[in-house]
Scaffold this active site. Structure first.
Site, PDB file in Angstrom:
ATOM      1  N   ASN A 158       0.860  -1.183   0.000  1.00  0.00           N
ATOM      2  CA  ASN A 158       0.000   0.000   0.000  1.00  0.00           C
ATOM      3  C   ASN A 158       0.891   1.224   0.000  1.00  0.00           C
ATOM      4  O   ASN A 158       1.389   1.660   1.035  1.00  0.00           O
ATOM      5  CB  ASN A 158      -0.904  -0.010   1.235  1.00  0.00           C
ATOM      6  CG  ASN A 158      -1.915  -1.125   1.164  1.00  0.00           C
ATOM      7  OD1 ASN A 158      -2.906  -1.038   0.425  1.00  0.00           O
ATOM      8  ND2 ASN A 158      -1.650  -2.210   1.880  1.00  0.00           N
ATOM      9  N   GLU A 159       1.089   1.749  -1.188  1.00  0.00           N
ATOM     10  CA  GLU A 159       1.998   2.878  -1.352  1.00  0.00           C
ATOM     11  C   GLU A 159       1.288   4.174  -0.949  1.00  0.00           C
ATOM     12  O   GLU A 159       0.064   4.183  -0.755  1.00  0.00           O
ATOM     13  CB  GLU A 159       2.447   2.963  -2.821  1.00  0.00           C
ATOM     14  CG  GLU A 159       3.209   1.739  -3.319  1.00  0.00           C
ATOM     15  CD  GLU A 159       4.614   1.598  -2.710  1.00  0.00           C
ATOM     16  OE1 GLU A 159       4.941   2.310  -1.744  1.00  0.00           O
ATOM     17  OE2 GLU A 159       5.385   0.760  -3.205  1.00  0.00           O
TER      18      GLU A 159
END
Ligand code: F6R
Length: 643
Positions: A158-159
């Site tokens: 999850n950037e």
């Protein structure tokens, strides 16, 4: 209730002696959960991560299985993520990772293991992700989720930008994440662009969350996650919304938390000389006044009233710290012969000194302390640059191909003939073809690794030559742990330590320069540092050790903060130019992928910036103005042997 020192921390954070101690604790909790559930006839549902961080936990779980009879029969696992486009068999796939590091060593039934698929059809991704979520729910939800943290602040993949309620989905990897993975994939261009990851929302649904982080490179992102406001640009900060989340970090990853960075703002402190220096230097930069202009009111208004009571008033305190800082500066890193040494960081005798510079890879020495090495040599010291690993894993194929093509061309052009068997050019052609035919999932052959090691060796030689250090001064140890290993999979042995012991005994150095003390213990420089400590332990009773000083330099692109510096070596503008020119020689370390983060800096830019900004920091606090500075911290032998 949080203790006073944790008042700025929005996530309970445990600072552990080292990653092994933390891993033992976490693995112990997991084992307890598994056993409790087994007693109740129930399953334990674990959320698992990959990467370097959880490796010591997996090692401990395997040990508990083998030695303590911990069974995984009642365990169901869900992995956080997988690279999109990689088959399960690809050596860098997270499927492989999990089987090679954990599953194959324990008795978990195969059908109780879930890792997102990297090969699902693009059109079916949505359904696949939806079914992954459902499978977690059907298993009863995640009981215990372990997490690492990326330098972008990602959890899973999850950037930045990931929403707090995001679910399992296909994502694009951040350029920094791809750069960090470049070494695993033997080149940035080979790193997949996409991944399937559990969402932040999926992770937050787990009943217990444990995030781990090791090494100084994680310090700033840990700080932002723990002390910053929760925000989607730093997904790990969204963990603050969970009611059972804990961070387990080692000392170097905790360095930037306020309780260590500015402890006087957190509570009452014991004012050691180093801490006083830290506070005064911090204040000077904070109020933008040179040290000698700081006033009592500056101290009082910035939470340092307590320091004034014990060590004030400002006037005397300022002079003490000014002098200490001033005395760290020297143009004679090997000591100045026939000079009064009272206020110099290094002894004047013996002179010249035997100096051993250790680099974990063949570029660290020059990038971090090329100016100092040059000075040591020019001022008469006997300098040896020793490279512990060959560095071949970090050489992209195209550079190896260029080298081989040159060999083969050379033979044709010069009508080169080499006795029996293969000629030089034919030999090059065979290896060249091997690289061209290599599939993504193949490892490099031994020959390719040798060629790549030679590429790095020659870069190191070219760089040293620019700094007038000749090739006889360079030793390439090619330690076996690296030659036999892959990233995240280095296993050291007595052979490695022996090679270092013998290097040290051959040199009997008066000074050793070393890096890696704050690195992730699983990284090349972390492993090299540990080996160095072991070698020193074996040699501690030797007579020459009494006269040996160890200076620590920070890794590539990093520098010691001002208060930690015990020796600052200024570089003239010309010396800096030569050093940057030397840094250009490391072609293998250049970013190979055109789509990089806007903030990306090539290593020679980093070198230039770091050395200039250290000089600027000295200037800010009222020291002389230099073009650039390389800095070192003295390590006491006891400290080294205790680590
Ligand atoms: C791994 C994962 C990532 C890593 C993170 C840190 O499954 O999801 O979030 O935990 O990139 O990686 P390492 O541990 O290699 O520093």
């Amino acid at each position: 209730m949080a203790r006073e020192e944790e008042q700025f921390e929005r996530i309970p954070t445990q600072i552990c002696r080292d990653s092994e101690a933390a891993a033992q604790f976490v693995a112990g909790e997991i084992a307890q959960l598994i056993r409790e559930r087994a007693k109740e006839g129930k399953n334990a549902v674990l959320g698992l991560a990959t990467g370097s961080t959880p490796l010591p936990v997996y090692r401990e779980l395997v040990r508990l299985h083998k030695e303590d009879g911990l069974s995984f029969r009642n365990v169901i696992t869900f992995n956080l993520d997988e690279y999109f486009g990689l088959s399960d068999e690809h050596p860098e796939s997270y499927h492989q990772f999990m089987w090679e590091r954990l599953f194959k060593f324990v008795d978990i039934p195969k059908d109780q293991v879930q890792v997102p698929s990297g090969t699902v059809d693009r059109a079916d991704v949505y359904d696949f992700c939806d079914s992954y979520e459902k499978a977690i729910a059907e298993a009863g939800g995640l009981d215990y989720q372990i997490l690492g943290i990326g330098r972008t602040g990602h959890i899973g993949f999850n950037e930045p930008g990931s929403a707090g309620d995001s679910k399992t989905r296909l994502v694009t990897l951040d350029p920094l994440t791809r750069l960090d993975a470049a070494r695993d994939f033997l080149g940035e261009a080979n790193v997949p662009l996409f991944a399937i990851t559990m969402g932040v929302g999926t992770i937050l649904k787990a009943r217990k969350l444990v995030l781990m982080a090791w090494g100084q490179s994680k310090a700033s992102v840990v700080r932002n996650a723990v002390e910053g406001k929760p925000n989607e640009n730093l997904p790990a900060s969204l963990l603050q919304g969970h009611d059972d989340v804990r961070f387990f970090i080692d000392r170097s990853a905790s360095e930037e938390l306020i309780r260590f960075r500015l402890p006087w703002l957190v509570g009452s402190v014991e004012w050691t000389p180093r801490l006083i220096r830290k506070a005064v230097l911090w204040l000077s930069r904070k109020v933008k006044k040179p040290i000698l202009k700081l006033q009592d009111s500056d101290y009082n208004e910035h939470g340092l009233g307590e320091l004034l009571i014990g060590a004030g008033p400002a006037y005397g305190l300022n002079i003490t710290v000014f002098n200490q800082t001033q005395h760290t500066i020297t143009g004679w890193p090997g000591g100045k012969p026939n000079a009064d040494e009272t206020n110099r960081p290094e002894r004047s005798t013996p002179f010249p000194k035997r100096v051993l510079v250790l680099g974990s890879e063949p570029h660290e020495d020059i990038l971090c302390m090329g100016g100092t090495a040059h000075r040591l040599k020019n001022q008469g010291s006997e300098v040896t640059l020793a490279y512990l690993s060959s560095g071949n894993l970090a050489v992209p194929d195209n550079l190896a191909k260029q080298t081989l093509a040159l060999m083969s061309e050379l033979e044709r052009e010069m009508d080169f003939k080499k006795g029996e068997g293969l000629s030089l050019g034919q030999f090059a052609d065979v290896i060249l073809k091997g690289i061209e035919d290599k599939r993504d999932e193949d490892n490099d052959s031994e020959e390719v690794r040798r060629i790549k090691a030679l590429v790095r060796r020659n870069e190191a030689r070219d760089a040293a030559r620019i700094l007038t250090i000749d090739r006889e001064a360079q030793e390439f140890l090619d330690l076996p742990f690296y030659e036999k290993g892959r990233y995240r999979n280095f296993v050291t042995s007595e052979e490695d330590v022996k090679a270092l012991v013998s290097l040290l005994e051959r040199n009997e150095p008066h000074q050793i320069y070393v890096s890696g003390g704050l690195a992730d213990p699983g990284s090349v420089s972390g492993v090299c540092y540990r080996l160095f400590c072991e070698a020193m332990e074996q040699l501690k009773d030797k007579a020459w050790m009494k006269h040996c000083r160890v200076w620590s330099y920070r890794g590539v692109g990093q520098e010691w903060p001002l208060f930690e510096i015990d020796m600052a070596v200024p570089l003239s503008p010309d010396e800096l130019v030569s050093k940057v020119e030397a840094s250009f020689q490391y072609r293998s370390q250049r970013s190979q992928f055109p789509f990089r983060a806007a903030s990306h800096r090539e290593i020679w830019q980093q070198t230039d910036e770091v050395n200039r900004s250290t000089a600027a920091a000295y200037d800010d606090v009222g020291m002389a103005e230099y073009e650039a500075i390389e800095a070192f911290k003295k390590i006491e032998l006891e400290e080294l042997l205790g680590s």
